[in-house]
Design a protein around this motif. Structure first.
Motif, PDB file in Angstrom:
ATOM      1  N   ALA A 171       4.656   4.335   5.400  1.00 59.34           N
ATOM      2  CA  ALA A 171       5.291   3.201   6.655  1.00 59.34           C
ATOM      3  C   ALA A 171       5.668   4.586   8.025  1.00 59.34           C
ATOM      4  O   ALA A 171       6.543   5.416   6.824  1.00 59.34           O
ATOM      5  N   ARG A 172       5.540   4.296   9.219  1.00 63.72           N
ATOM      6  CA  ARG A 172       6.205   4.614  10.364  1.00 63.72           C
ATOM      7  C   ARG A 172       7.604   4.732   9.993  1.00 63.72           C
ATOM      8  O   ARG A 172       8.907   4.172   9.649  1.00 63.72           O
ATOM      9  N   SER A 173       8.354   5.937  10.837  1.00 64.90           N
ATOM     10  CA  SER A 173       9.240   5.954  11.092  1.00 64.90           C
ATOM     11  C   SER A 173      10.288   4.945  11.846  1.00 64.90           C
ATOM     12  O   SER A 173      11.172   4.599  11.372  1.00 64.90           O
ATOM     13  N   THR A 174       9.329   4.350  12.805  1.00 69.86           N
ATOM     14  CA  THR A 174      10.224   3.316  13.387  1.00 69.86           C
ATOM     15  C   THR A 174       9.791   1.994  12.880  1.00 69.86           C
ATOM     16  O   THR A 174      10.177   0.774  13.714  1.00 69.86           O
ATOM     17  N   LEU A 175       9.574   1.892  11.675  1.00 70.20           N
ATOM     18  CA  LEU A 175       8.859   0.184  11.419  1.00 70.20           C
ATOM     19  C   LEU A 175      10.809  -0.053  11.292  1.00 70.20           C
ATOM     20  O   LEU A 175      11.780   0.419  10.572  1.00 70.20           O
ATOM     21  N   GLY A 219       8.057  -8.385  -6.503  1.00 66.76           N
ATOM     22  CA  GLY A 219       8.445  -9.938  -7.488  1.00 66.76           C
ATOM     23  C   GLY A 219       7.305  -9.249  -8.138  1.00 66.76           C
ATOM     24  O   GLY A 219       7.132  -9.772  -9.289  1.00 66.76           O
ATOM     25  N   LYS A 220       6.469  -8.807  -8.545  1.00 60.90           N
ATOM     26  CA  LYS A 220       5.140  -8.814  -9.382  1.00 60.90           C
ATOM     27  C   LYS A 220       5.314  -7.196 -10.113  1.00 60.90           C
ATOM     28  O   LYS A 220       5.923  -6.405  -9.458  1.00 60.90           O
ATOM     29  N   THR A 221       4.860  -7.057 -10.914  1.00 64.93           N
ATOM     30  CA  THR A 221       4.615  -6.097 -11.774  1.00 64.93           C
ATOM     31  C   THR A 221       3.227  -4.736 -11.281  1.00 64.93           C
ATOM     32  O   THR A 221       3.030  -4.179 -12.417  1.00 64.93           O
ATOM     33  N   THR A 222       3.625  -4.663 -10.293  1.00 63.67           N
ATOM     34  CA  THR A 222       2.450  -3.945  -9.005  1.00 63.67           C
ATOM     35  C   THR A 222       2.865  -2.646  -9.746  1.00 63.67           C
ATOM     36  O   THR A 222       4.063  -2.008  -8.585  1.00 63.67           O
ATOM     37  N   SER A 223       2.212  -1.013 -10.506  1.00 64.90           N
ATOM     38  CA  SER A 223       2.930  -0.049 -10.010  1.00 64.90           C
ATOM     39  C   SER A 223       2.378   0.487  -8.467  1.00 64.90           C
ATOM     40  O   SER A 223       1.527   0.681  -8.297  1.00 64.90           O
ATOM     41  N   LEU A 224       3.413   0.732  -7.564  1.00 67.30           N
ATOM     42  CA  LEU A 224       3.448   1.643  -6.168  1.00 67.30           C
ATOM     43  C   LEU A 224       4.274   2.595  -6.049  1.00 67.30           C
ATOM     44  O   LEU A 224       5.379   2.804  -6.382  1.00 67.30           O
ATOM     45  N   THR A 225       3.717   3.411  -5.134  1.00 66.48           N
ATOM     46  CA  THR A 225       4.696   4.403  -4.052  1.00 66.48           C
ATOM     47  C   THR A 225       4.880   4.235  -2.791  1.00 66.48           C
ATOM     48  O   THR A 225       3.565   3.237  -2.052  1.00 66.48           O
ATOM     49  N   ILE A 226       5.791   3.980  -2.439  1.00 69.36           N
ATOM     50  CA  ILE A 226       5.733   3.344  -1.620  1.00 69.36           C
ATOM     51  C   ILE A 226       6.915   4.926  -0.447  1.00 69.36           C
ATOM     52  O   ILE A 226       7.729   5.476  -1.067  1.00 69.36           O
ATOM     53  N   GLU A 227       6.539   5.186   0.564  1.00 72.53           N
ATOM     54  CA  GLU A 227       6.094   6.910   1.310  1.00 72.53           C
ATOM     55  C   GLU A 227       6.987   6.068   2.770  1.00 72.53           C
ATOM     56  O   GLU A 227       6.225   5.565   3.258  1.00 72.53           O
ATOM     57  N   GLY A 228       8.159   6.630   3.734  1.00 73.43           N
ATOM     58  CA  GLY A 228       8.447   6.362   4.885  1.00 73.43           C
ATOM     59  C   GLY A 228       8.643   7.378   5.742  1.00 73.43           C
ATOM     60  O   GLY A 228       8.558   8.146   4.496  1.00 73.43           O
ATOM     61  N   GLY A 229       8.829   7.310   6.606  1.00 70.96           N
ATOM     62  CA  GLY A 229       9.061   8.166   7.592  1.00 70.96           C
ATOM     63  C   GLY A 229       8.294   9.105   8.792  1.00 70.96           C
ATOM     64  O   GLY A 229       8.447  10.365   8.762  1.00 70.96           O
ATOM     65  N   TYR A 230       6.832   8.334   8.108  1.00 63.78           N
ATOM     66  CA  TYR A 230       5.847   8.765   8.692  1.00 63.78           C
ATOM     67  C   TYR A 230       5.584   8.966  10.493  1.00 63.78           C
ATOM     68  O   TYR A 230       6.773   7.842  10.700  1.00 63.78           O
ATOM     69  N   ASP A 231       5.135  10.008  10.845  1.00 61.08           N
ATOM     70  CA  ASP A 231       5.302  10.014  12.121  1.00 61.08           C
ATOM     71  C   ASP A 231       3.568   8.935  12.592  1.00 61.08           C
ATOM     72  O   ASP A 231       3.319   8.338  11.436  1.00 61.08           O
ATOM     73  N   ALA A 232       3.263   9.015  13.646  1.00 62.41           N
ATOM     74  CA  ALA A 232       2.217   7.761  14.286  1.00 62.41           C
ATOM     75  C   ALA A 232       0.916   8.054  13.471  1.00 62.41           C
ATOM     76  O   ALA A 232       0.003   7.248  13.992  1.00 62.41           O
ATOM     77  N   GLY A 264      11.070  11.695   9.614  1.00 60.26           N
ATOM     78  CA  GLY A 264      12.945  11.457   9.399  1.00 60.26           C
ATOM     79  C   GLY A 264      11.963  10.664   7.838  1.00 60.26           C
ATOM     80  O   GLY A 264      11.284  10.219   6.974  1.00 60.26           O
ATOM     81  N   LEU A 265      13.081   9.045   8.243  1.00 62.10           N
ATOM     82  CA  LEU A 265      13.656   7.526   7.348  1.00 62.10           C
ATOM     83  C   LEU A 265      12.609   6.340   7.762  1.00 62.10           C
ATOM     84  O   LEU A 265      13.259   6.596   9.126  1.00 62.10           O
ATOM     85  N   THR A 266      12.731   5.553   6.816  1.00 65.89           N
ATOM     86  CA  THR A 266      12.161   4.732   7.241  1.00 65.89           C
ATOM     87  C   THR A 266      13.419   3.212   7.303  1.00 65.89           C
ATOM     88  O   THR A 266      13.417   3.657   5.534  1.00 65.89           O
TER      89      THR A 266
END
Length: 181
Positions: free
Chosen positions: A125-129, A137-150, A157-159
């Motif tokens: 996710a971008r930092s401006t999100l 709610g589902k059992t899907t293994s995910l990686t969520i990363e925030g703070g990206y530039d365009a 930064g942070l999201t």
């Protein structure tokens, strides 16, 4: 006696549209394989299986297929070549707010990206999100990363996620996300 078979061929034209950029290619047996710049085409035998793949550039996301036999936001489109499959459009979005790095699909909402993710996908996710809460709610293994530039190259930064975050049961890795009440 000589048997002559007239093998019919058709031209498939690929057009890229939208504010973003990317590549469309094929892994199909054909007279010419597809590897697209802005517009391209290739000749395929009647009935041959064509598989198109999209790869958005780092500052873009894939927002969907249009035309002919292709639709939706899957990373690929597979079909059998015939007279009715003459053109396909691949839509790319520049600097999407959220991007599934595994599939390349672009999203405007973090919730939608997480809902549509497959196991072991990485959601960036971008930092401006402007995220309004998150419910996993589902059992899907995910990686969520925030703070990206365009361009999704650097973390700047942070999201922020405004509101509650609910995780029912899922192995999740989170980096660069701040939860605000």
């Amino acid at each position: 006696t000589v048997n002559v078979t007239d093998l019919q061929t058709y031209t498939l034209t690929i057009t890229k549209a939208g504010s973003g950029t990317g590549i469309v290619n094929s892994t199909s047996p054909s007279l010419n394989a597809i590897y697209c710049g802005a517009t391209c085409s290739a000749v395929f035998n009647n009935g041959s299986t064509v598989i198109l793949y999209q790869t958005p550039d780092s500052n873009s996301g894939f927002s969907g297929w249009d035309g002919g036999p292709c639709s939706g936001t899957e990373g690929y489109c597979s079909f059998s070549m015939s007279s009715g499959t003459g053109s396909v459009t691949a839509n790319f979005t520049r600097s999407p707010l959220v991007k599934n790095q595994t599939s390349g699909v672009a999203y405007n909402l973090l919730q939608t990206a997480c809902d549509e993710a497959s196991s072991n996908d990485t959601i960036s996710a971008r930092s401006t999100l402007p995220a309004a809460g998150l419910s996993l709610g589902k059992t899907t293994s995910l990686t969520i990363e925030g703070g990206y530039d365009a361009d999704y190259v650097s973390v700047i930064g942070l999201t922020p996620v405004q509101g509650p975050v609910r995780i029912k049961f899922a192995p999740i890795q989170v980096k660069g996300i701040v939860i605000r009440p």
